[in-house]
Design a protein around this motif. Sequence first.
Motif, PDB file in Angstrom:
ATOM      1  N   ASP A 106       0.860  -1.095   0.200  1.00  0.00           N
ATOM      2  CA  ASP A 106      -0.180  -0.130   0.072  1.00  0.00           C
ATOM      3  C   ASP A 106       0.868   0.901  -0.031  1.00  0.00           C
ATOM      4  OD1 ASP A 106      -2.115   1.637   0.260  1.00  0.00           O
ATOM      5  OD2 ASP A 106      -2.868   1.210   2.208  1.00  0.00           O
TER       6      ASP A 106
ATOM      7  N   THR B 122       0.201   5.784  -1.706  1.00  0.00           N
ATOM      8  CA  THR B 122      -0.123   6.635  -2.011  1.00  0.00           C
ATOM      9  C   THR B 122       0.207   6.991  -3.730  1.00  0.00           C
ATOM     10  OG1 THR B 122      -0.844   8.111   0.391  1.00  0.00           O
ATOM     11  CG2 THR B 122      -0.828   9.072  -1.916  1.00  0.00           C
TER      12      THR B 122
ATOM     13  N   LYS C 135      -7.816   0.003  -4.755  1.00  0.00           N
ATOM     14  CA  LYS C 135      -7.457  -1.405  -2.893  1.00  0.00           C
ATOM     15  C   LYS C 135      -6.341  -2.243  -3.476  1.00  0.00           C
ATOM     16  CE  LYS C 135     -10.122  -5.037  -2.230  1.00  0.00           C
ATOM     17  NZ  LYS C 135     -12.126  -6.041  -2.286  1.00  0.00           N
ATOM     18  N   PHE C 136      -5.787  -2.052  -2.727  1.00  0.00           N
ATOM     19  CA  PHE C 136      -4.587  -2.450  -2.408  1.00  0.00           C
ATOM     20  C   PHE C 136      -4.794  -4.316  -1.852  1.00  0.00           C
ATOM     21  CE2 PHE C 136      -3.182   1.101  -2.541  1.00  0.00           C
ATOM     22  CZ  PHE C 136      -2.008   1.372  -3.524  1.00  0.00           C
TER      23      PHE C 136
ATOM     24  N   PRO D 160      -2.483  -7.079  -0.902  1.00  0.00           N
ATOM     25  CA  PRO D 160      -1.712  -7.889  -0.009  1.00  0.00           C
ATOM     26  C   PRO D 160      -0.762  -9.161  -0.956  1.00  0.00           C
ATOM     27  CG  PRO D 160      -3.224  -7.742   1.198  1.00  0.00           C
ATOM     28  CD  PRO D 160      -3.667  -7.584   0.579  1.00  0.00           C
TER      29      PRO D 160
END
Length: 260
Positions: free
Chosen positions: A231, A233, A242-243, A245
């Motif tokens: 994640d 910016t 939307k991240f 993992p």
Amino acid sequence: MSIIPPVDYPTGADGTLFSPKETYVMSHTDSGKATFLVKASTRISMYRYDNMHLAGSLKMTEHAGICIPQMDAYTGTTDFTAYPFSKRKGLSGHNQAIHFFQNDNEFRSAVWNRLEQTSFSLSKFDVLFTPDFTMFIEDYLSFNALQAVYMTRFVGAYWQQVCGYQVIPTLSFGNADSLKYTMWGLPSNSVLGVCGVGVSHSPKARNLWCYALREAERLLSPTLFIVYGPDFTVPGLKTPVKFIPDYISTHFRHGKDNNQ
């Protein structure tokens, strides 16, 4: 750099280089056998190797004289758990998505050389991301990058338009020059997937990656970016992100394996 002048070839009244009769004669031997005749079994094998027998079922768009399969927008749920293709076995498929953000060796042969068989085996999953074929940054490999775009769109369009699967288109790119064609065949107003693994380790790579997302936002107006990776910016980006993992971070850096 020298510039080779165009050759002024003679043309017929209809503007073609050869008349239909001349074309016919040149394509046959003196005994009347077609020069380029290929045995039916060989032709079928060649068509299947490149999935050419499936192309007629796909929507195509032309870009710079090149036909690229055109994907449809994905507007469905993003409330799912994503798993890499290599870890699909044993999964139920319910509320699960399969992605291809991993080494090409893990999926290339399965999803391209055996597309039909592999597609059938993925039918239980609610959502699929399109394959993320590697696009190299070297300029002399631009053909390979364009081929990767074609293959990605082909598989995605086949899954959508022939198999009826829910498919999230993915955005990939190599160097800055690849942005000229890397969005060919991507839909507007769609959720888009993109791999973000490794971009944080190089300022230049990260800047290009962020620029590519902003360009995709400008040209395609996506509704959401799903980023596979850590994640962070993205400066100047207005589209929601939307991240997911990534497997390397969750498995090797935190000492546990959650298969994502």
